[in-house]
Design a protein around this motif. Structure first.
Motif, short mmCIF file in Angstrom:
data_model
loop_
_atom_site.label_atom_id
_atom_site.label_comp_id
_atom_site.label_asym_id
_atom_site.label_seq_id
_atom_site.Cartn_x
_atom_site.Cartn_y
_atom_site.Cartn_z
N GLU A 100 0.83 -1.21 0.00
CA GLU A 100 0.00 0.00 0.00
C GLU A 100 0.87 1.26 0.00
O GLU A 100 0.62 2.21 -0.75
N LEU A 112 2.57 1.82 -3.44
CA LEU A 112 1.69 2.41 -4.45
C LEU A 112 1.49 3.90 -4.17
O LEU A 112 1.46 4.71 -5.10
N ARG A 113 1.35 4.24 -2.90
CA ARG A 113 1.18 5.65 -2.55
C ARG A 113 2.41 6.46 -2.97
O ARG A 113 2.30 7.54 -3.53
N VAL A 118 2.32 6.90 -6.93
CA VAL A 118 1.38 7.88 -7.47
C VAL A 118 1.75 9.29 -7.02
O VAL A 118 1.48 10.27 -7.72
N THR A 139 -4.26 -2.63 -9.48
CA THR A 139 -4.36 -1.71 -8.36
C THR A 139 -3.75 -0.37 -8.71
O THR A 139 -4.27 0.70 -8.35
N ARG A 174 -5.43 3.51 -8.76
CA ARG A 174 -4.88 4.62 -7.98
C ARG A 174 -4.36 5.74 -8.87
O ARG A 174 -4.41 6.91 -8.48
#
Length: 541
Positions: free
Chosen positions: A92, A95-96, A99, A144, A148
Motif C-alpha cells: 500500500e 503504491l502511494r 502515485v 491496483t 490509484r
C-alpha cells in the motif's frame, strides 16, 4: 479550465504530444526502447539492462527534465520520473509513493510554459505509460496501480488545465483501465447528446456492426496538410508565376491539381507525395480510432498513420488493394491511393473520373459497408466527389421500388454545426455537430478526441484481463472462481494444437487475457481476436 485524461493504446515514441514522462531509477537508467527519444549526448553507456544517462538528480527530487529541451520533429519535452523505490515498503505504501511521483511529475511539467501546443492543438498534451509496472514499485500490481493512478491524473488535468494521455500497449492493460473508467461518474466532459451517441456507437462496435472512415482532418492533427494546404505546397514547388498561382484558387480543387501535375510532371508529384505523406508520428485521434474493435477501415488519406497506430498495439491491418485480405485480420482500404505506392494516388480531375471506371471495385467495398455496416465518418467534410457518388449509388439501391424503408447507413462527426450540409446528407447519414458554429476549429477537434475516447472506453470488452495474473486483484469473488476454472482449461490447451476446435478455445482464452495460449500456426493478429498480445508489453519503470 480542466483538461481531459485519455486512455489509449499506442506507442509513446510515435505519438504526437508536447511532453513525455519516461520511467527511470536513482541511477538514471532507462530501458533501451526509450533510446530513440533521447539526445545522443545524454546517453553515457548501454548494456543488457538498458541505457545509463549522464545526468544527475538534484537532491531528493524525483522528476528531471532532459536537457536540450525539445527532441525530434514533434517538439516533445522528455521528463525522467523515478519509479523504482529502493526502500522496503508494504504494498500500500509503495503504491502511494508511486502515485505521489506521478503527481510531482505533472506539477513539474506544468511549470514549463508551452504557449503553442504541437500542430496547433487546443490544449497541451502530456503522455505517460503506466508508471512503475515494469521494474518499478507497482510490478505485479497493475490493476491496483491503474485504480490509484487514474484519479491522480484527473487531479492533475483539473489543476493544470492540460490534457493527459495514459498510453498502454497490451490488451489486458486497456481492458482493465477502461473498466476503472466506466466506474467513474464524470469521466467525460461532453454534452448529453454526445454521451448518448458514444453509447450507441460503442454498442455497435462491440457487436461488430461499426466500420470507420478516416478523412484528412484526422491527419491534420499530425502535421500533415489538408487538401487545400497540399495544393498550396505543390504550387510553391511548381514555378508558376504569381498570376497563375493566384488563379489556382479560383479553380475547382481537382482542376488546380491537374494544372500543378502538368507543371511539375507526374514523377515529381509522386516523389513529393511519397516524401510528404510517408511514415511519421501519428496523432491522438489516429490511435483512438485504431483502438476501436472495428474490422473494416476506409480512408482517402495517402499516409500510413492509421496502420502504424494499429500495428503499435499488435493489430496488423491488411492495406487494400495492395495486400491480400486475410480471414480474421482487420483491413484498411486506401480509396485514393497510398504514399508507399505513389503511382496509385488520386489527385487530379482525370484521376477522379477514372475512379468511376478502373477503380470501381474499390468503390464497391465502401458500397458494401454502407449497406451492411454503420460507417463512422471522422475527419471528412463529405465534399469529396467520390463519396457523393458512392452515397448516391447506395441511396438508389436501397430506394428501389418495393424496398422497405432503410435506416441511415452512417454517422458523420462534423466539427461544427452546419445545418445546410446536415440537411443535404440527411437521407444517407446522420450528421452530428461536435460543437457550435462559433467554436474555434482546434477546440472542436479536441472535443472530437474526447468523444472518440468515450466511444473507445464504452466499446472495449470488459473481460480482456480476466486471465492476466497482473490484474487478479481487480476481480470479484465470482470472477476469481471463473478465472480459476478457465486456468485449468488453459493448462490443457496443447502448445502445438492443429485442431480447429482447440484453436477456437485458445483464441477465446487470449481474448480473456491469457498469455499462455499462443496462436497455432497463425500470427496472433490473424486469430479471432485482432488485438492480441503479440507485441511485448512496455517494461520501463
Amino acid at each position: 479550465m480542466s483538461g481531459h485524461v485519455f486512455v489509449v493504446g499506442a506507442d509513446l515514441r510515435r505519438l504526437v504530444c508536447d511532453d513525455v514522462l519516461v520511467p527511470t531509477d536513482r541511477s538514471l537508467r532507462v530501458t533501451a526502447e526509450w533510446g530513440e527519444l533521447l539526445p545522443a549526448d545524454v546517453v553515457r553507456s548501454e548494456d543488457d539492462d538498458g541505457l545509463c544517462l549522464g545526468l544527475d538528480w538534484d537532491g531528493d527530487e524525483r522528476v528531471l527534465g532532459v536537457p536540450g529541451g525539445r527532441t525530434g520533429d514533434t517538439g516533445r519535452q522528455l521528463w525522467l520520473v523515478d519509479t523504482v523505490d529502493e526502500r522496503e515498503r508494504d504494498p500500500e505504501d509503495a503504491l502511494r509513493w508511486l502515485v505521489d511521483g506521478a503527481r510531482e511529475a505533472l506539477a513539474a511539467v506544468a511549470r514549463r510554459k508551452v504557449p503553442t501546443p504541437v500542430h496547433g492543438r487546443a490544449r497541451r498534451l502530456v503522455a505517460l505509460p503506466a508508471l512503475g509496472t515494469g521494474w518499478g514499485a507497482a510490478a505485479g500490481q497493475r490493476g491496483t496501480l491503474l485504480a490509484r493512478l487514474l484519479p491522480v491524473l484527473h487531479e492533475g488535468a483539473d489543476a493544470h488545465g492540460f490534457d493527459i494521455a495514459l498510453v498502454l500497449r497490451g490488451p489486458s492493460d486497456l481492458a482493465a483501465a477502461q473498466r476503472v473508467r466506466r466506474a467513474e461518474p464524470d469521466g467525460w466532459d461532453l454534452p448529453e447528446h454526445l454521451q448518448q451517441l458514444a453509447r450507441d456507437l460503442g454498442e455497435r462496435a462491440r457487436r461488430g456492426q461499426l466500420a470507420a472512415f478516416v478523412g484528412a482532418g484526422v491527419s491534420a492533427a499530425a502535421g500533415l496538410p489538408t487538401w487545400e494546404q497540399l495544393l498550396d505546397e505543390l504550387a510553391g514547388r511548381s514555378g508558376l508565376d504569381d498570376g497563375l498561382r493566384a488563379g489556382l484558387s479560383r479553380l475547382p480543387a481537382q482542376d488546380a491539381a491537374a494544372l500543378l501535375a502538368r507543371e511539375l510532371g507526374r514523377q515529381q508529384l509522386e516523389c513529393f507525395v511519397k516524401e510528404r505523406f510517408g511514415p511519421g508520428h501519428y496523432a491522438l485521434a489516429h490511435a483512438l480510432i485504431a483502438d476501436l474493435p472495428v474490422q473494416e477501415f476506409v480512408t482517402t488519406n495517402y499516409d500510413p498513420l492509421v496502420e502504424l497506430a494499429a500495428a503499435d498495439i499488435g493489430r496488423r491491418l491488411s492495406v487494400l488493394p495492395f495486400d491480400d485480405a486475410v480471414p480474421g485480420r482487420p483491413w484498411l482500404l486506401k480509396l485514393h491511393g497510398d504514399a508507399a505506392h505513389p503511382e496509385s494516388i488520386v489527385l487530379t480531375r482525370e484521376e477522379y473520373l477514372q475512379f468511376g471506371d478502373s477503380r470501381a471495385a474499390l468503390a464497391g467495398v465502401l458500397h458494401s459497408l454502407l449497406l451492411t455496416r454503420h460507417v463512422l465518418f471522422v475527419g471528412t467534410s463529405m465534399q469529396d466527389d467520390d463519396l457523393i457518388r458512392i452515397a448516391h449509388q447506395v441511396r438508389s439501391a436501397i430506394q428501389a421500388p418495393g424496398a422497405d424503408p432503410r435506416r441511415r447507413s452512417g454517422t458523420v462527426l462534423a466539427l461544427r454545426d452546419d445545418p445546410a450540409r446536415a440537411r443535404l446528407w440527411e437521407q444517407d447519414v446522420q450528421t452530428v455537430a461536435i460543437a457550435p458554429a462559433d467554436t474555434p476549429p482546434a477546440e472542436a477537434a479536441r472535443v472530437l478526441e474526447v468523444l472518440l475516447d468515450c466511444i473507445g472506453c464504452l466499446s472495449t470488452p470488459p473481460t480482456g484481463y480476466l486471465l492476466d495474473p497482473a490484474y487478479r486483484g481487480m476481480l470479484s469473488e465470482e470472477e476469481r472462481v471463473l478465472a480459476a476454472a478457465l486456468e485449468q482449461v488453459e493448462r490443457a490447451v496443447p502448445e502445438e494444437a492443429s485442431s480447429s476446435a482447440v484453436g477456437e478455445v485458445a483464441a477465446l482464452l487470449r481474448r480473456l487475457g491469457s498469455r499462455a495460449c499462443a496462436p497455432s500456426g497463425l500470427p496472433p493478429d490473424e486469430a479471432s481476436d485482432p488485438r492480441d498480445d503479440r507485441l511485448q508489453q512496455q517494461r520501463p519503470g
